[in-house]
Motif scaffolding. Structure first.
Motif, PDB file in Angstrom:
ATOM      1  N   ALA A  35      64.861  39.576  31.150  1.00  0.00           N
ATOM      2  CA  ALA A  35      64.604  40.308  32.153  1.00  0.00           C
ATOM      3  C   ALA A  35      63.804  39.888  33.281  1.00  0.00           C
ATOM      4  O   ALA A  35      63.309  40.601  34.400  1.00  0.00           O
ATOM      5  CB  ALA A  35      63.780  41.806  31.847  1.00  0.00           C
ATOM      6  N   SER A  36      63.404  38.533  33.196  1.00  0.00           N
ATOM      7  CA  SER A  36      62.465  37.915  34.107  1.00  0.00           C
ATOM      8  C   SER A  36      63.060  37.640  35.367  1.00  0.00           C
ATOM      9  O   SER A  36      64.410  37.535  35.645  1.00  0.00           O
ATOM     10  CB  SER A  36      61.899  36.423  33.675  1.00  0.00           C
ATOM     11  OG  SER A  36      61.307  36.505  32.678  1.00  0.00           O
ATOM     12  N   PRO A  37      62.605  37.768  36.817  1.00  0.00           N
ATOM     13  CA  PRO A  37      62.921  37.389  37.890  1.00  0.00           C
ATOM     14  C   PRO A  37      63.169  36.008  38.045  1.00  0.00           C
ATOM     15  O   PRO A  37      62.463  35.090  37.477  1.00  0.00           O
ATOM     16  CB  PRO A  37      62.090  37.882  38.737  1.00  0.00           C
ATOM     17  CG  PRO A  37      60.849  37.785  37.960  1.00  0.00           C
ATOM     18  CD  PRO A  37      60.921  38.145  36.661  1.00  0.00           C
ATOM     19  N   ALA A 104      57.800  29.643  34.901  1.00  0.00           N
ATOM     20  CA  ALA A 104      56.423  30.402  34.569  1.00  0.00           C
ATOM     21  C   ALA A 104      56.482  31.857  34.446  1.00  0.00           C
ATOM     22  O   ALA A 104      55.894  32.536  33.629  1.00  0.00           O
ATOM     23  CB  ALA A 104      55.513  30.245  35.737  1.00  0.00           C
ATOM     24  N   MET A 105      57.760  32.568  35.255  1.00  0.00           N
ATOM     25  CA  MET A 105      57.741  33.965  35.252  1.00  0.00           C
ATOM     26  C   MET A 105      58.412  34.327  33.847  1.00  0.00           C
ATOM     27  O   MET A 105      57.992  35.251  33.269  1.00  0.00           O
ATOM     28  CB  MET A 105      58.730  34.457  36.280  1.00  0.00           C
ATOM     29  CG  MET A 105      58.274  34.242  37.851  1.00  0.00           C
ATOM     30  SD  MET A 105      56.748  35.447  37.925  1.00  0.00           S
ATOM     31  CE  MET A 105      57.774  36.937  38.345  1.00  0.00           C
ATOM     32  N   ILE A 106      59.233  33.329  33.326  1.00  0.00           N
ATOM     33  CA  ILE A 106      59.970  33.548  32.049  1.00  0.00           C
ATOM     34  C   ILE A 106      58.624  33.344  30.805  1.00  0.00           C
ATOM     35  O   ILE A 106      58.700  34.376  29.978  1.00  0.00           O
ATOM     36  CB  ILE A 106      61.004  32.808  31.831  1.00  0.00           C
ATOM     37  CG1 ILE A 106      62.090  32.975  32.814  1.00  0.00           C
ATOM     38  CG2 ILE A 106      61.629  32.710  30.115  1.00  0.00           C
ATOM     39  CD1 ILE A 106      63.284  31.847  32.756  1.00  0.00           C
ATOM     40  N   VAL A 107      57.975  32.481  30.902  1.00  0.00           N
ATOM     41  CA  VAL A 107      57.204  32.173  29.826  1.00  0.00           C
ATOM     42  C   VAL A 107      55.837  33.438  29.904  1.00  0.00           C
ATOM     43  O   VAL A 107      55.659  33.984  28.733  1.00  0.00           O
ATOM     44  CB  VAL A 107      56.479  30.761  30.328  1.00  0.00           C
ATOM     45  CG1 VAL A 107      55.010  30.793  29.336  1.00  0.00           C
ATOM     46  CG2 VAL A 107      57.171  29.697  29.829  1.00  0.00           C
ATOM     47  N   HIS A 108      55.494  33.676  31.169  1.00  0.00           N
ATOM     48  CA  HIS A 108      54.646  34.990  31.162  1.00  0.00           C
ATOM     49  C   HIS A 108      55.410  36.152  30.700  1.00  0.00           C
ATOM     50  O   HIS A 108      54.597  37.198  29.867  1.00  0.00           O
ATOM     51  CB  HIS A 108      53.973  35.105  32.717  1.00  0.00           C
ATOM     52  CG  HIS A 108      52.857  36.119  32.614  1.00  0.00           C
ATOM     53  ND1 HIS A 108      51.685  35.672  32.147  1.00  0.00           N
ATOM     54  CD2 HIS A 108      52.791  37.286  33.188  1.00  0.00           C
ATOM     55  CE1 HIS A 108      50.870  36.688  32.386  1.00  0.00           C
ATOM     56  NE2 HIS A 108      51.580  37.683  32.985  1.00  0.00           N
ATOM     57  N   ASN A 109      56.447  36.573  31.013  1.00  0.00           N
ATOM     58  CA  ASN A 109      57.025  37.747  30.532  1.00  0.00           C
ATOM     59  C   ASN A 109      57.126  37.695  29.111  1.00  0.00           C
ATOM     60  O   ASN A 109      56.730  38.675  28.098  1.00  0.00           O
ATOM     61  CB  ASN A 109      58.556  38.016  31.137  1.00  0.00           C
ATOM     62  CG  ASN A 109      58.760  38.983  32.195  1.00  0.00           C
ATOM     63  OD1 ASN A 109      57.417  39.085  32.791  1.00  0.00           O
ATOM     64  ND2 ASN A 109      60.055  39.510  32.336  1.00  0.00           N
ATOM     65  N   MET A 110      57.444  36.521  28.380  1.00  0.00           N
ATOM     66  CA  MET A 110      57.311  36.470  26.790  1.00  0.00           C
ATOM     67  C   MET A 110      56.030  36.741  26.290  1.00  0.00           C
ATOM     68  O   MET A 110      55.969  37.455  25.349  1.00  0.00           O
ATOM     69  CB  MET A 110      58.080  35.137  26.454  1.00  0.00           C
ATOM     70  CG  MET A 110      59.520  34.839  26.674  1.00  0.00           C
ATOM     71  SD  MET A 110      60.154  33.476  25.982  1.00  0.00           S
ATOM     72  CE  MET A 110      59.816  32.354  26.893  1.00  0.00           C
ATOM     73  N   CYS A 111      54.885  35.986  27.006  1.00  0.00           N
ATOM     74  CA  CYS A 111      53.552  36.508  26.609  1.00  0.00           C
ATOM     75  C   CYS A 111      53.333  37.977  26.823  1.00  0.00           C
ATOM     76  O   CYS A 111      52.571  38.309  25.721  1.00  0.00           O
ATOM     77  CB  CYS A 111      52.797  35.545  27.494  1.00  0.00           C
ATOM     78  SG  CYS A 111      52.615  33.860  27.313  1.00  0.00           S
TER      79      CYS A 111
END
Length: 179
Positions: A35-37, A104-111
């Protein structure tokens, strides 16, 4: 959790239980990743590798410790899951801005998803840089041609408690331009 509560409760967790992450929780975290941008919606420019093999995680952990010059370090914190996010990079900072931001957006969404589920997580960049320099380890990720490990996240159950924290509004120097 409400969005702001999750954001204010998220923290980098560096201690994990020796317990597997459920497949349901893992699927929720991967859904958050999807769902990450991503710049221009080019999802084909990113790739995720979910690693639950303790031996491979330990080898990547060792590579990270070597990278930091301290073999006593455990930069993956004994977490049971490591998700490596890879992308195509040019090596030119201005051109790699979007691919790196996507990761970075993908990693942060997972966090954030992990926090919402009560799981610990920590964004991993140093050990990912170490991994990307170890050709034999990169081959084990079975990445598509031209992809480079760029960021990662470790995930697992933890004893740590997630509670909302106060965030000082002067942490980031901010200018306001109104006209």
């Amino acid at each position: 959790m409400e969005t702001m509560k999750t954001i204010l409760s998220r923290k980098s967790v560096r201690s994990y239980k020796d317990t597997a992450v459920s497949s349901e929780a893992l699927q929720t975290i991967l859904k958050a990743a999807n769902a990450s941008p991503v710049g221009m919606a080019k999802y084909e420019t990113v790739h995720m590798t979910v690693i639950q093999n303790p031996e491979l995680i330990q080898e990547i952990d060792r590579a990270g410790a070597e990278f930091f010059g301290d073999l006593s370090k455990t930069p993956l914190y004994h977490a049971p899951v490591l998700i490596v996010v890879s992308t195509k990079r040019t090596g030119v900072a201005a051109q790699d801005n979007v691919p790196c931001a996507n990761v970075a957006m993908i990693v942060h969404n997972m966090c954030l998803a992990a926090t919402d589920l009560g799981l610990g997580s920590c964004a991993i960049y140093g050990a990912t840089a170490a991994l990307s320099q170890k050709e034999e380890l990169v081959k084990r990720l079975n990445l598509p041609e031209g992809f480079v490990p760029t960021g990662s996240v470790v995930i697992g159950e933890t004893e740590e408690v997630f509670k909302e924290r106060e965030v000082p509004m002067d942490r980031i120097d901010t200018n306001y331009i109104n006209k």
